[in-house]
Design an enzyme around this catalytic site. Structure first.
Site, PDB file in Angstrom:
ATOM      1  N   THR A 131       0.873  -1.344   0.055  1.00 10.65           N
ATOM      2  CA  THR A 131      -0.213   0.057  -0.002  1.00 10.65           C
ATOM      3  C   THR A 131       0.707   1.361   0.099  1.00 10.65           C
ATOM      4  O   THR A 131       2.002   1.255   0.518  1.00 10.65           O
ATOM      5  CB  THR A 131      -0.749   0.036   1.333  1.00 10.65           C
ATOM      6  OG1 THR A 131      -1.432   1.166   1.351  1.00 10.65           O
ATOM      7  CG2 THR A 131      -0.123  -0.320   2.504  1.00 10.65           C
ATOM      8  N   ASP A 132       0.354   2.323  -0.683  1.00  7.47           N
ATOM      9  CA  ASP A 132       0.725   3.733  -0.459  1.00  7.47           C
ATOM     10  C   ASP A 132       0.957   4.099   1.007  1.00  7.47           C
ATOM     11  O   ASP A 132       1.708   5.090   1.147  1.00  7.47           O
ATOM     12  CB  ASP A 132       0.323   4.530  -1.269  1.00  7.47           C
ATOM     13  CG  ASP A 132      -1.195   4.874  -0.941  1.00  7.47           C
ATOM     14  OD1 ASP A 132      -1.631   4.294  -0.231  1.00  7.47           O
ATOM     15  OD2 ASP A 132      -1.722   5.914  -1.645  1.00  7.47           O
ATOM     16  N   GLU A 133       0.237   3.407   1.803  1.00  6.31           N
ATOM     17  CA  GLU A 133       0.167   4.142   3.388  1.00  6.31           C
ATOM     18  C   GLU A 133       1.280   3.874   3.973  1.00  6.31           C
ATOM     19  O   GLU A 133       1.643   4.648   5.038  1.00  6.31           O
ATOM     20  CB  GLU A 133      -1.108   3.422   4.263  1.00  6.31           C
ATOM     21  CG  GLU A 133      -2.411   3.893   3.366  1.00  6.31           C
ATOM     22  CD  GLU A 133      -3.478   3.326   4.117  1.00  6.31           C
ATOM     23  OE1 GLU A 133      -3.577   3.475   5.322  1.00  6.31           O
ATOM     24  OE2 GLU A 133      -4.548   3.067   3.397  1.00  6.31           O
ATOM     25  N   TYR A 157      -2.204  -0.559  10.764  1.00  6.63           N
ATOM     26  CA  TYR A 157      -2.176  -1.198   9.348  1.00  6.63           C
ATOM     27  C   TYR A 157      -0.827  -0.811   8.606  1.00  6.63           C
ATOM     28  O   TYR A 157      -0.213  -1.798   8.331  1.00  6.63           O
ATOM     29  CB  TYR A 157      -3.512  -0.524   8.899  1.00  6.63           C
ATOM     30  CG  TYR A 157      -3.210  -1.284   7.397  1.00  6.63           C
ATOM     31  CD1 TYR A 157      -3.476  -2.471   6.819  1.00  6.63           C
ATOM     32  CD2 TYR A 157      -3.444  -0.265   6.521  1.00  6.63           C
ATOM     33  CE1 TYR A 157      -3.552  -2.673   5.402  1.00  6.63           C
ATOM     34  CE2 TYR A 157      -3.481  -0.326   5.031  1.00  6.63           C
ATOM     35  CZ  TYR A 157      -3.311  -1.512   4.455  1.00  6.63           C
ATOM     36  OH  TYR A 157      -3.394  -1.843   3.163  1.00  6.63           O
ATOM     37  N   LYS A 161       2.222  -3.239   7.220  1.00  5.58           N
ATOM     38  CA  LYS A 161       2.411  -3.535   5.836  1.00  5.58           C
ATOM     39  C   LYS A 161       3.731  -2.834   5.406  1.00  5.58           C
ATOM     40  O   LYS A 161       4.682  -3.623   4.679  1.00  5.58           O
ATOM     41  CB  LYS A 161       1.461  -2.585   4.827  1.00  5.58           C
ATOM     42  CG  LYS A 161       0.097  -3.036   4.881  1.00  5.58           C
ATOM     43  CD  LYS A 161      -0.048  -4.485   4.351  1.00  5.58           C
ATOM     44  CE  LYS A 161       0.267  -4.602   2.954  1.00  5.58           C
ATOM     45  NZ  LYS A 161      -0.291  -5.920   2.393  1.00  5.58           N
TER      46      LYS A 161
HETATM   47  P1  NAD Z   1      -9.470  -7.587   2.080  1.00  6.20           P
HETATM   48  O1  NAD Z   1      -9.564  -7.161   3.288  1.00  6.20           O
HETATM   49  O2  NAD Z   1     -10.806  -7.189   1.054  1.00  6.20           O
HETATM   50  O3  NAD Z   1      -9.069  -9.259   1.707  1.00  6.20           O
HETATM   51  C1  NAD Z   1      -8.145  -9.672   2.391  1.00  6.20           C
HETATM   52  C2  NAD Z   1      -8.081 -11.255   1.993  1.00  6.20           C
HETATM   53  O4  NAD Z   1      -7.062 -11.930   2.816  1.00  6.20           O
HETATM   54  C3  NAD Z   1      -9.551 -11.958   2.573  1.00  6.20           C
HETATM   55  O5  NAD Z   1      -9.994 -12.885   1.741  1.00  6.20           O
HETATM   56  C4  NAD Z   1      -9.015 -12.771   4.035  1.00  6.20           C
HETATM   57  O6  NAD Z   1      -9.821 -13.814   4.062  1.00  6.20           O
HETATM   58  C5  NAD Z   1      -7.743 -13.003   3.439  1.00  6.20           C
HETATM   59  N1  NAD Z   1      -6.755 -12.928   4.676  1.00  6.20           N
HETATM   60  C6  NAD Z   1      -6.807 -12.482   5.640  1.00  6.20           C
HETATM   61  N2  NAD Z   1      -6.020 -12.869   6.678  1.00  6.20           N
HETATM   62  C7  NAD Z   1      -5.537 -14.135   6.247  1.00  6.20           C
HETATM   63  C8  NAD Z   1      -4.852 -15.094   6.598  1.00  6.20           C
HETATM   64  N3  NAD Z   1      -4.214 -15.052   7.827  1.00  6.20           N
HETATM   65  N4  NAD Z   1      -4.514 -16.069   5.888  1.00  6.20           N
HETATM   66  C9  NAD Z   1      -4.926 -16.502   4.725  1.00  6.20           C
HETATM   67  N5  NAD Z   1      -5.824 -15.530   4.321  1.00  6.20           N
HETATM   68  C10 NAD Z   1      -6.220 -14.209   5.004  1.00  6.20           C
HETATM   69  O7  NAD Z   1      -8.210  -6.835   1.305  1.00  6.20           O
HETATM   70  P2  NAD Z   1      -8.165  -5.984   0.193  1.00  6.20           P
HETATM   71  O8  NAD Z   1      -8.434  -4.631   0.171  1.00  6.20           O
HETATM   72  O9  NAD Z   1      -8.580  -6.825  -1.117  1.00  6.20           O
HETATM   73  O10 NAD Z   1      -6.437  -6.069  -0.027  1.00  6.20           O
HETATM   74  C11 NAD Z   1      -5.534  -7.048  -0.586  1.00  6.20           C
HETATM   75  C12 NAD Z   1      -4.116  -6.530  -0.476  1.00  6.20           C
HETATM   76  O11 NAD Z   1      -4.109  -5.285  -1.130  1.00  6.20           O
HETATM   77  C13 NAD Z   1      -3.765  -6.195   0.864  1.00  6.20           C
HETATM   78  O12 NAD Z   1      -2.253  -6.839   1.274  1.00  6.20           O
HETATM   79  C14 NAD Z   1      -3.799  -5.067   1.057  1.00  6.20           C
HETATM   80  O13 NAD Z   1      -2.778  -4.428   2.093  1.00  6.20           O
HETATM   81  C15 NAD Z   1      -3.379  -4.465  -0.333  1.00  6.20           C
HETATM   82  N6  NAD Z   1      -3.867  -3.048  -0.664  1.00  6.20           N
HETATM   83  C16 NAD Z   1      -5.208  -2.782  -0.555  1.00  6.20           C
HETATM   84  C17 NAD Z   1      -5.421  -1.385  -0.985  1.00  6.20           C
HETATM   85  C18 NAD Z   1      -7.083  -0.930  -0.825  1.00  6.20           C
HETATM   86  O14 NAD Z   1      -7.625   0.026  -1.181  1.00  6.20           O
HETATM   87  N7  NAD Z   1      -8.012  -2.038  -0.579  1.00  6.20           N
HETATM   88  C19 NAD Z   1      -4.975  -0.541  -1.542  1.00  6.20           C
HETATM   89  C20 NAD Z   1      -3.401  -0.820  -1.577  1.00  6.20           C
HETATM   90  C21 NAD Z   1      -3.107  -2.144  -1.271  1.00  6.20           C
HETATM   91  P1  TYD Z   2     -10.853   3.973   4.085  1.00  3.60           P
HETATM   92  O1  TYD Z   2     -12.020   3.396   2.899  1.00  3.60           O
HETATM   93  O2  TYD Z   2     -11.079   3.346   5.469  1.00  3.60           O
HETATM   94  O3  TYD Z   2      -9.576   3.775   3.383  1.00  3.60           O
HETATM   95  P2  TYD Z   2      -7.945   4.201   4.158  1.00  3.60           P
HETATM   96  O4  TYD Z   2      -8.265   4.649   5.555  1.00  3.60           O
HETATM   97  O5  TYD Z   2      -7.204   3.008   3.927  1.00  3.60           O
HETATM   98  O6  TYD Z   2      -7.527   5.388   3.210  1.00  3.60           O
HETATM   99  O7  TYD Z   2     -11.244   5.402   4.222  1.00  3.60           O
HETATM  100  C1  TYD Z   2     -10.868   6.353   3.112  1.00  3.60           C
HETATM  101  C2  TYD Z   2     -10.915   7.903   3.656  1.00  3.60           C
HETATM  102  O8  TYD Z   2     -12.478   8.054   4.135  1.00  3.60           O
HETATM  103  C3  TYD Z   2     -10.073   7.908   4.941  1.00  3.60           C
HETATM  104  O9  TYD Z   2      -9.634   9.417   4.866  1.00  3.60           O
HETATM  105  C4  TYD Z   2     -11.180   7.804   6.201  1.00  3.60           C
HETATM  106  C5  TYD Z   2     -12.326   8.255   5.560  1.00  3.60           C
HETATM  107  N1  TYD Z   2     -13.621   7.540   6.140  1.00  3.60           N
HETATM  108  C6  TYD Z   2     -14.781   8.352   6.555  1.00  3.60           C
HETATM  109  O10 TYD Z   2     -14.544   9.722   6.544  1.00  3.60           O
HETATM  110  N2  TYD Z   2     -15.772   7.818   7.143  1.00  3.60           N
HETATM  111  C7  TYD Z   2     -15.873   6.699   7.126  1.00  3.60           C
HETATM  112  O11 TYD Z   2     -16.826   5.859   7.658  1.00  3.60           O
HETATM  113  C8  TYD Z   2     -14.651   5.634   6.757  1.00  3.60           C
HETATM  114  C9  TYD Z   2     -14.887   4.269   6.588  1.00  3.60           C
HETATM  115  C10 TYD Z   2     -13.645   6.334   6.106  1.00  3.60           C
END
Ligand code: NAD
Ligand code: TYD
Length: 350
Positions: A131-133, A157, A161
């Site tokens: 992630t960019d975070e 989080y 990461k």
């Molecule tokens: P998500 O929470 O939707 O899905 C996570 C998946 O991992 C689920 O299917 C869960 O069952 C599985 N999982 C969790 N713990 C596990 C374990 N111990 N063993 C096996 N499986 C396990 O997540 P996402 O949003 O699809 O993100 C996927 C990846 O991309 C993550 O690594 C996240 O850090 C990264 N990422 C997400 C975003 C975003 O905006 N969602 C952005 C950048 C990077």
């Molecule tokens: P989120 O989808 O949780 O992603 P991340 O925290 O990983 O960026 O949140 C996106 C943005 O929206 C973040 O600045 C937090 C804000 N947010 C709210 O204002 N209200 C909410 O209920 C949630 C879930 C997020």
């Protein structure tokens, strides 16, 4: 023939990656290893679960013997590692599980890859989706995160990461493991668990529930349509260079409040409500602890070196996303009621 292990394939981004690879590469074997935590939903993959090149394995990445057995049994040569705990608010409430899955789980996969590949690394790849975070927070006007930006995570989080990214690089430097890391901005699209901003707010607009905007809604995120992320992962897995990091982003920065207004405009229109009717649902609520002000990704490296660009504008992607949630009320109801957890037992009989 490639044998690909996707971890976390039942989650949001993982399900788009699994579907893309299963459909596009019938000659590959795709093994989806997922523990099915609250975020895992096999219904996300119901359309491809019968494909002959697809196998689901229920397992936890922190369980080293299971991971090792899985890599050996299927002759895995490529690991696309997405399994993680992914929600910042949950990490603030319960940081331990983030360290366990994101740090120890990644370490267990790295060690299993190293042991099973026995240092014969030709044709092998460990690709970590991050992630960019990890880069921390930007001020308005500050240059976007590049691949050389110093790590500065703030939430449990992003700390977990960042730690997993460091382990991946350490395995490259110490053991020569072929690795790639990508750091991507906020994703949105179908199948996202309705705890994240966009699906949560669509759900609340539909049911005329309050929309809790943290602080004054001034935080900025750089949004990318999930299928564009899956396209980037495909391109980088095939053409990226081992040892490299690539940033992936949408060049698409929005303050939360502007985004919520756009979301309301689109959703009200698709629901045939009066324009702006749902604006009255907005509530400014106490801010998230240590809420990062701004994320923005400079994705010029992946654009220049690998020719990847986002294909969907934000307005198109957001409209597709809202339409998908409106067309799938059953998906949302089963997720919010907990019924989705029965899908695995009903389908796989366990
Ligand atoms: P998500 O929470 O939707 O899905 C996570 C998946 O991992 C689920 O299917 C869960 O069952 C599985 N999982 C969790 N713990 C596990 C374990 N111990 N063993 C096996 N499986 C396990 O997540 P996402 O949003 O699809 O993100 C996927 C990846 O991309 C993550 O690594 C996240 O850090 C990264 N990422 C997400 C975003 C975003 O905006 N969602 C952005 C950048 C990077
Ligand atoms: P989120 O989808 O949780 O992603 P991340 O925290 O990983 O960026 O949140 C996106 C943005 O929206 C973040 O600045 C937090 C804000 N947010 C709210 O204002 N209200 C909410 O209920 C949630 C879930 C997020």
């Amino acid at each position: 023939m490639k044998h690909i292990l996707v971890t976390g394939g039942a989650g949001f981004i993982g399900s788009h990656v699994v579907r893309r690879f299963v459909r596009k590469y019938p000659e590959y074997r795709i093994v989806n290893l997922d523990a099915l935590t609250y975020a895992g939903n096999l219904e996300n993959l119901s359309d491809i679960e019968g494909a002959s090149n697809y196998t689901f394995v229920k397992g936890d990445i922190t369980d080293y013997p299971t991971v090792l057995e899985c890599i050996c049994r299927f002759g895995i040569d490529t690991i696309l590692h997405l399994a993680a705990e992914s929600h910042v608010d949950r990490s603030i409430r319960d940081p331990f599980v983030f360290a366990r899955t994101n740090v120890l789980g990644t370490l267990s996969l790295l060690e299993a890859a190293r042991k099973s590949w026995k240092e014969d690394y030709s044709g092998k790849l460990f690709y970590h989706i991050s992630t960019d975070e990890v880069y921390g927070s930007l001020l308005p006007g500050e240059a976007a995160f590049s691949e050389t930006t110093k790590y500065d995570p703030h939430s449990p989080y992003s700390a977990s990461k960042a730690s997993s990214d460091h382990f991946v690089r350490a395995f490259h430097d110490t053991y020569g493991l072929p690795v790639i890391i990508t750091n991507c901005s906020n994703n949105y699209g179908p199948n996202q668990f309705p705890e994240k901003l966009i699906p949560l707010f669509i759900h609340h607009i539909v049911h005329r529930r309050p929309l809790p905007v943290y602080g004054r809604g001034e935080n900025v995120r750089d949004w990318l349509y999930v299928e564009d992320h899956a396209r980037a992962i495909d391109r980088i897995a095939h053409r990226g260079t081992s040892g490299e990091t690539y940033n992936i982003g949408g060049r698409n920065e929005w303050t939360n409040i502007e985004l919520v207004r756009l979301l309301i405009r689109i959703t009200d229109r698709l629901l045939h409500r009066d324009q702006g009717e749902s604006l009255s649902l907005i509530r400014f609520v106490p801010d998230r602890a240590c809420h990062d002000l701004r994320y923005a990704i400079d994705s010029s490296k992946v654009e220049r070196e690998l020719g990847w660009f986002p294909s969907v504008t934000f307005e198109q992607g957001l409209e597709r996303t809202v339409q998908w949630y409106l067309d799938h009320p059953g998906w949302l109801n089963r997720v919010t009621s907990g019924q989705y957890r029965e899908y695995y037992r009903n389908t796989y009989g366990e």
